[in-house]
Design an enzyme around this catalytic site. Sequence first.
Site, PDB file in Angstrom:
ATOM      1  N   LYS A  79       1.112  -1.261  -0.199  1.00 18.98           N
ATOM      2  CA  LYS A  79      -0.043  -0.278   0.400  1.00 18.98           C
ATOM      3  C   LYS A  79       0.529   0.829   0.006  1.00 18.98           C
ATOM      4  CE  LYS A  79      -3.460   2.461   2.202  1.00 18.98           C
ATOM      5  NZ  LYS A  79      -5.028   1.783   3.555  1.00 18.98           N
ATOM      6  N   SER A 154      -9.663   2.124   2.973  1.00 18.46           N
ATOM      7  CA  SER A 154      -8.343   2.606   1.888  1.00 18.46           C
ATOM      8  C   SER A 154      -7.774   1.450   1.031  1.00 18.46           C
ATOM      9  CB  SER A 154      -7.821   3.416   2.563  1.00 18.46           C
ATOM     10  OG  SER A 154      -7.581   3.137   3.869  1.00 18.46           O
ATOM     11  N   SER A 178     -10.324  -0.587   7.240  1.00 17.54           N
ATOM     12  CA  SER A 178      -9.592  -0.581   5.821  1.00 17.54           C
ATOM     13  C   SER A 178      -8.960  -1.225   5.449  1.00 17.54           C
ATOM     14  CB  SER A 178      -8.146   1.067   6.098  1.00 17.54           C
ATOM     15  OG  SER A 178      -9.540   2.024   5.671  1.00 17.54           O
TER      16      SER A 178
END
Length: 485
Positions: A79, A154, A178
């Site tokens: 990420k 996210s 997330s």
Amino acid sequence: MSLFDLKLQEIHSKLSAKELSVSDLVNASYERIGQVEDKVKAFLTLDEENARKTAQLLDEQLGKSDERGLLFGLPIGIKDNIVTEGVTTTCASQFLRNFNPVYDATVVRKLKEAQAVSVGKLNMDEFAMGGSNENSSFHTTYNPWNTEYVPGGSSGGSAAAVAAGEVYFSLGSDTGGSIRQPAAYCGIVGMKPTYGLVSRFGLVAFASSLDQIGPLSKNVEDSAYLLQAIAGHDPQDSTSANVNIPDYLSALTGDVQGLRIAVPKEYMGEGIDPQVREAVVSALKVLEGLGAVVEEVSLPHTEYAVASYYLLASSEASSNLARFDGVRYGVRADNPKNLLDLYLKSRSEGFGPEVKRRIMLGTYSLSSGYYDAYYLKAQKVRTLIKQDFDKVFEQYDVVIGPTAPTTAFKVGSQVDDPITMYLNDILTIPVNLAGIPAISVPCGLADGLPVGLQIIGKALDESTVLRVAHAYEQHTDHHKRRPQL
């Protein structure tokens, strides 16, 4: 059959037998990215040159030594809020579009020690603020099961890349769901460890008392491997838990006989899609059939979790994001009149609307005259939510319910309605407020889209969470389903 459909042990056996090379695995990753990335858009940056060099070095090692890292040769995506030395880390924000870190996050260093191969950085909601990946300032990521739908957020890029078969597994971060919510939307496994189990050093902070890095994978066993590699005390992180890390793989026994499961009535009531509820009830019956005891309980302060979370997370975000001022790093506005104008222009141009919304909410709730009414009260509610879990865990081993109240929603359908968007996290947020571990595993489909089952455990009891998830997985085939891109 994709190489990435093989189990980790099967891949390592083929590597040892010289039936497969690390370069083959990396080639398979980039080949798949070439095939589907224009539809999914999971990546922000590809690190192909370094990945291929690393693969060659590991292939050379194959012939010389029998020693293997835990994740030897496996392609992984990271990420884009986890810093990587020499590889752009943007947090999907224009503010950091030119930020090239000079060091690795602790988890990235541990991945290198475990000999995984990073293939690139994955898209996300800007600064991890969002639940759909539509808040990325670069592009939206799409759900591999149906590209008209969001992948969640996210960590939407991290989930979509695994679901689409672009990487073997990935790392995400979880502040209020997330990792787990996009895992549920994309039909994969996503785990949020206990707060402090995995180092946050090198994770760009959103809300420091809530953020936690964790694995996204195709099955529970792979999550256990990845967690084993990244967990552990880190003196560079003051909130890192100094505890012994158990062998998570040894917990995957398939035995849940006599295990006590609590099902909160608040997690199964109003607002839960009937098909989601039905899938969760079916999953509970599977666990009952394996000898577990399932009983209804109450977590009475659940209804206050979303309000409490958004006050606390936004307050911490307003503090953490104050460092992005156009002076030290990141993008600087052109031709400011003075220092205050530099701050104003840099932050106005660099931050997207959702980040600005949360900074303003957080600054307001921390301001003089409002601190006691909002921030302090939210902290008290957080304590009550943690006490709810503590009370339940006196009698039960795990808490189980849906990961999200619905399946994935259509791209653009909630982008102008932040309150509805925030409520998508109502079932994941309490876990972060309490600092305890939870995993989302696939438990069925509703209208062709995946449904997630959330298994919540006691603090530092990842072993039991993984054991229950693995036992359920072994008696169903939901985790074997792949989207047809």
